[in-house]
Enzyme design. Structure first.
Site, PDB file in Angstrom:
ATOM      1  CE  LYS A  48      48.706  45.077  40.170  1.00  0.00           C
ATOM      2  NZ  LYS A  48      47.626  44.943  39.050  1.00  0.00           N
ATOM      3  CB  THR A  49      45.187  44.799  46.065  1.00  0.00           C
ATOM      4  OG1 THR A  49      46.293  45.831  45.608  1.00  0.00           O
ATOM      5  CG2 THR A  49      45.052  44.990  47.697  1.00  0.00           C
ATOM      6  CG  ASP A 245      48.969  46.671  47.290  1.00  0.00           C
ATOM      7  OD1 ASP A 245      49.228  46.967  45.865  1.00  0.00           O
ATOM      8  OD2 ASP A 245      47.999  47.001  47.112  1.00  0.00           O
ATOM      9  CD  GLU A 246      48.795  50.879  43.286  1.00  0.00           C
ATOM     10  OE1 GLU A 246      49.326  51.134  42.856  1.00  0.00           O
ATOM     11  OE2 GLU A 246      47.611  49.995  44.363  1.00  0.00           O
ATOM     12  CD  GLN A 280      47.126  49.373  37.262  1.00  0.00           C
ATOM     13  OE1 GLN A 280      45.986  49.716  38.637  1.00  0.00           O
ATOM     14  NE2 GLN A 280      47.574  48.434  37.464  1.00  0.00           N
ATOM     15  NE  ARG A 657      41.617  51.419  38.083  1.00  0.00           N
ATOM     16  CZ  ARG A 657      42.405  51.213  39.101  1.00  0.00           C
ATOM     17  NH1 ARG A 657      42.410  50.209  40.044  1.00  0.00           N
ATOM     18  NH2 ARG A 657      43.775  49.745  37.693  1.00  0.00           N
TER      19      ARG A 657
HETATM   20  P1  ATP Z   1      45.323  46.980  40.579  1.00  0.00           P
HETATM   21  O1  ATP Z   1      45.909  46.713  39.498  1.00  0.00           O
HETATM   22  O2  ATP Z   1      43.916  48.041  39.984  1.00  0.00           O
HETATM   23  O3  ATP Z   1      45.999  47.848  41.503  1.00  0.00           O
HETATM   24  P2  ATP Z   1      44.807  44.216  41.461  1.00  0.00           P
HETATM   25  O4  ATP Z   1      45.414  43.614  41.442  1.00  0.00           O
HETATM   26  O5  ATP Z   1      45.611  44.794  43.208  1.00  0.00           O
HETATM   27  O6  ATP Z   1      44.730  45.565  40.914  1.00  0.00           O
HETATM   28  P3  ATP Z   1      42.727  43.399  43.078  1.00  0.00           P
HETATM   29  O7  ATP Z   1      42.047  44.558  42.995  1.00  0.00           O
HETATM   30  O8  ATP Z   1      43.422  42.847  44.227  1.00  0.00           O
HETATM   31  O9  ATP Z   1      43.152  43.829  41.609  1.00  0.00           O
HETATM   32  O10 ATP Z   1      41.206  41.698  42.852  1.00  0.00           O
HETATM   33  C1  ATP Z   1      40.268  42.937  41.842  1.00  0.00           C
HETATM   34  C2  ATP Z   1      38.955  42.165  42.014  1.00  0.00           C
HETATM   35  O11 ATP Z   1      38.853  40.787  41.204  1.00  0.00           O
HETATM   36  C3  ATP Z   1      38.244  42.484  42.864  1.00  0.00           C
HETATM   37  O12 ATP Z   1      37.566  42.642  43.072  1.00  0.00           O
HETATM   38  C4  ATP Z   1      39.583  41.492  43.703  1.00  0.00           C
HETATM   39  O13 ATP Z   1      38.342  40.767  44.581  1.00  0.00           O
HETATM   40  C5  ATP Z   1      38.798  40.407  42.568  1.00  0.00           C
HETATM   41  N1  ATP Z   1      39.480  38.660  42.628  1.00  0.00           N
HETATM   42  C6  ATP Z   1      41.122  38.911  42.731  1.00  0.00           C
HETATM   43  N2  ATP Z   1      41.071  37.744  43.029  1.00  0.00           N
HETATM   44  C7  ATP Z   1      40.188  36.441  42.540  1.00  0.00           C
HETATM   45  C8  ATP Z   1      39.642  35.572  42.675  1.00  0.00           C
HETATM   46  N3  ATP Z   1      40.873  34.132  42.403  1.00  0.00           N
HETATM   47  N4  ATP Z   1      38.354  35.507  42.289  1.00  0.00           N
HETATM   48  C9  ATP Z   1      37.567  36.297  42.544  1.00  0.00           C
HETATM   49  N5  ATP Z   1      37.870  37.466  42.336  1.00  0.00           N
HETATM   50  C10 ATP Z   1      39.377  37.258  42.806  1.00  0.00           C
HETATM   51 MG    MG Z   2      45.940  46.179  44.067  1.00  0.00          MG
END
Ligand code: ATP
Ligand code: MG
Length: 790
Positions: A48-49, A245-246, A280, A657
């Protein structure tokens, strides 16, 4: 409704296309669906981020002016990282610098602080608008001080009306955008009527001091944007793309604010993209409203919905237990999660004897991880806990073991007594109406302004309805002794000297912020005060260096400070002296620091933090300590089902995490507030699927008996237990600690050089009494002391 990917009109040679590399289909869709409202609802670690960051870079490379783009994050650190990441993504772009100038990535609070400074003057003269643009931000400590004065004035006791509880009730009301009048109108029992009364007086006192609390930042900005067409039009004309975000942790006030920032005209739906994960949501206690995410589609008709299923962060066993755990929550919509990462070690859960045993075991386990995986260093490891209080034993143990660590408590520096004193002086310089700060330092260090004098001054200020500092100026008309009057006059003269009588110009005033800060520390007597004490104790020597650290932090701020170059954020401060303006910006930054802001990803140290602060982050190896009933879930949460579910989400956040390795521990006995108590392992541990977790009970292992007893037959020894046992055996089998004998000269990592006076016991219990040259006589447990024999 699921939107169709809106392919950009860009040609194939557009650099924007490179920004879509390495994204899954739904991620790509979320990046290119730039127009209209969009909700990205997806589980932890699904990107997402990453989507938000790519979206920003994508928009910029399509030619959207950066000043039209606004992204809101939860911490300053997250904002900083996002800005950096966008910079990296645009690395290859020929006009990288120019296309990202004016981009705003900020927290809600920092954005509001700026909007208020900028637009508050437009509200002047409106009914009940009492805040001026040169306001001060009160942090939790200031709030409590003000609340105590307020309760005092109302003749209410702080025992019956604990300031924290009352402030909590007021904060909840503010998060719901209920002002004192609205709160009073709804109050239908004795308790709420009293709170309403306190709320009103507290607000009055706050406005008298020209100060705002964190919640006010939101409430006042919402009011500003609702009532002032000019401000709203300007803001809406400016930011055409908003990303949050969040989103699951936004409260009602933030929801309203976001609609005011981008408008919600059905004729032209806003380009608002929010990302979040209801599983979350961990800030319900602070008023976060999960309804915001669930009702997004209602609020914004025609909103698109994208879900991201693939987890890129964690290995399958970690994901499996996270998923299993969260399924126990009734109030949720299930989301499927999958990972394409094969294999992965099983998470471990260990029952320890007590908190010391737990700390030792966790550290051994992390050491083993770092030894075993070449690419893993200390900075890849983190320890999470439910409450800050749990960190002390861990810190002791880490220090003893010589393992570098950082603790994510960004606010800690600014909570120290001497730092608060110094900041109070600066706040008074920036805003003389700030009564909380004035009261803190008027006689600190002692300058013969006694209690009776202060009471008279405060009383007069109340009766005349003018800020206390103004009363100081007419002290000669008050019924006080000539000595007291003289002392007060000397104090006002000193303050006037710093501000150049409010001009911030002139002989001895103009200069840098760091100069001003250093002058304030000297001339206030604060520096001398701590210098004298420093000669007496080491603790005070620390205080003195903390004061010096403030001067450095001001200097550093000055170096990196850029007055906002965009009109919507720059305060309308043509008539404000630059020195004052930078001082305000500095104090604002200081007030808005959050715990998570202090983590430096580049540092080679283990990170210690609360589960709340861990949100949004990731680490290859994670340990969660204190998984016990009453801690996680916390005892307060046990009062309601929804409270319990929030705690489960908190455990879920912790688990998710972890990228590769995860250890969870609970202790059989724990000393809390000086009491050793029998603890029960957290129900969340029972809820984990046994086929995916390696559980072991090591609570029976006694410190004195060592580890010779095999683990109980029903427990598979885990890596954590084997590692721990190995280390302890190794230290024991080394027998009688060669060279450690009375008379031997040794060096200790912290206490320095010393001579052994006496050795007691043998094996792991061995202790030595050491006479240190500087640190005096200490009794040390050899196993941990890391003594070097010279
Ligand atoms: P959270 O809910 O914990 O905030 P999130 O959904 O925001 O998580 P991110 O932090 O954006 O998730 O991504 C999680 C990890 O996966 C990061 O290390 C990111 O670089 C990696 N990632 C996300 N998408 C891809 C992709 N398409 N290919 C490879 N790595 C990815
Ligand atoms: Mg995130």
């Amino acid at each position: 409704m699921i939107v169709n990917a809106n392919e950009p009109t860009a040609r194939t040679d557009n650099p924007a296309h490179a920004l879509l590399d390495g994204l899954t289909d739904p991620q790509r869709e979320a990046v290119v669906t730039t127009e209209g409202p969009l909700l990205v609802l997806a589980a932890a670690g699904s990107g997402k981020t990453r989507v938000i960051t790519r979206r920003i870079a994508y928009l910029l490379s399509l030619g959207v002016p950066a000043w039209q783009v606004l992204a809101l994050t939860f911490t300053n650190k997250a904002a900083g990282e996002m800005r950096e990441r966008v910079g990296e993504l645009l690395e290859a772009h020929p006009q990288r610098e120019s296309i990202s100038r004016g981009l705003t990535v900020s927290t809600f609070h920092a954005l509001c602080a700026r909007l208020l400074r900028r637009y508050a003057p437009l509200m002047e003269g409106r009914a009940n608008w009492r805040i001026k643009h040169d306001y001060t931000i009160y942090d939790t400590n200031d709030q409590q001080a003000l609340m105590k004065t307020t309760l005092n004035a109302l003749q209410l006791s702080t025992t019956n009306w604990p300031p924290r509880t009352v402030l909590g009730a007021i904060s909840n009301a503010k998060n719901e955008l209920k002002d004192a009048a609205a709160f009073a109108a709804e109050a239908d029992d004795f308790y709420s009527r009293q709170i309403a009364k306190i709320y009103t007086s507290y607000d009055d006192a706050m406005r008298q001091a020209n100060a705002v609390d964190f919640d006010d930042l939101m409430v006042l900005t919402v009011r500003l944007l609702r009532e002032c067409d000019e401000a709203r039009d300007e803001v809406q004309a400016r930011w055409r793309y908003l990303m949050i975000d969040e989103y699951q942790d936004t409260n009602h006030a933030q929801f309203v604010l976001s609609t005011l920032l981008v408008g919600n005209d059905p004729g032209s739906p806003p380009n608002l993209c929010v990302v979040g994960d209801p599983d979350q949501s961990i800030y319900g206690w602070r008023g976060a409203d999960i309804a915001n995410i669930l009702e997004f589609e209602q609020a914004y008709s025609g909103a698109g919905l994208i879900t991201l299923g693939q987890n890129f962060r964690s290995t399958a066993p970690i994901l499996a237990i996270a998923d299993h755990l969260i399924r126990n929550n009734q109030q949720r919509k299930h989301k499927d999660l999958f990972t394409t990462r094969d294999g992965g070690e099983q998470p471990e859960a260990v029952l320890c004897r007590d908190e010391r045993h737990e700390a030792g075991l966790v550290i051994d386990w992390l050491k083993a991880r770092v030894e075993e995986e070449e690419s893993l260093t200390w900075k890849d490891a983190a320890i999470f806990y439910r409450n800050n209080a749990l960190s002390r034993v861990l810190e002791d143990e880490l220090r003893r073991e010589g393992v570098p660590y950082v603790i994510a408590r960004g606010t800690a520096f600014y909570q120290r007594e001497e730092v608060r004193d110094a900041i109070a002086y600066l706040k008074l310089v920036a805003n003389q109406a700030d009564e909380v700060s004035l009261l803190r330092i008027i006689n600190k260090p002692a300058r013969k302004i006694g209690k009776a004098t202060i009471e008279t001054l405060a009383e007069t200020s109340k009766i005349r309805g003018v800020p206390m500092f103004e009363v100081l100026r007419i002290v000669d008309t008050l019924d006080l002794t000539p000595q007291a009057q003289r002392a007060v006059q000397r104090f006002t003269e000193t303050v006037d000297g710093w501000t150049g009588h409010g001009t911030f110009f002139g002989e001895g005033v103009a200069g840098s912020l760091a100069d001003l800060v250093s002058r304030v520390l000297k001339q206030s007597g604060l520096e001398d005060h701590y210098k004298k004490l420093a000669a007496k104790s080491e603790e005070s020597a620390d205080k003195l260096s903390n004061l010096q650290e403030i001067v450095s932090s001001a200097a550093e701020f000055e170096e990196t400070y850029e007055p906002a170059d965009d009109p919507a954020l720059a305060p309308d401060e043509d008539d404000v002296p630059p020195l004052l303006s930078i001082m305000r910006a500095y104090l604002e930054t200081v007030s808005l620091v959050a715990d998570a802001d202090s983590i430096d990803p580049a540092s080679g140290a283990i990170t210690l933090m609360t589960l709340h602060a861990a949100k949004g982050l990731e680490f290859p190896a994670v340990a969660i300590v204190g998984m016990e009933e009453g801690l996680l879930p916390s005892s307060r949460a046990l009062e309601s089902e929804s409270g319990l579910e929030e705690e489960r989400r908190l455990a879920f956040v912790g688990i998710t995490r972890a990228m590769r390795r995860l250890l969870m521990t609970s202790a059989k006995y724990r000393t809390q507030r000086g009491l050793r108590e029998r603890m029960i392992p957290s129900r969340f541990l029972d809820e984990l699927p046994s086929e995916h977790v390696r559980v072991s009970d090591q609570s029976e292992e006694s410190w004195d008996e060592g580890w010779d007893d095999a683990p109980a037959p029903w427990d598979e020894p885990t890596e954590a237990s084997i590692e721990s046992a190995r280390r302890r055996r190794a230290s024991r089998s080394s027998g009688s600690w060669p060279g450690i004998e009375p008379g031997a000269r040794v060096r200790h990592p912290r206490f320095g050089l010393g001579t052994i006076a006496q050795v007691m016991s043998k094996g792991m219990n061995a202790r030595a009494v050491v006479e240190f040259k500087d640190a005096g006589r200490k009794t040390l447990v050899l196993q941990y002391a890391n003594l070097e024999v010279l």
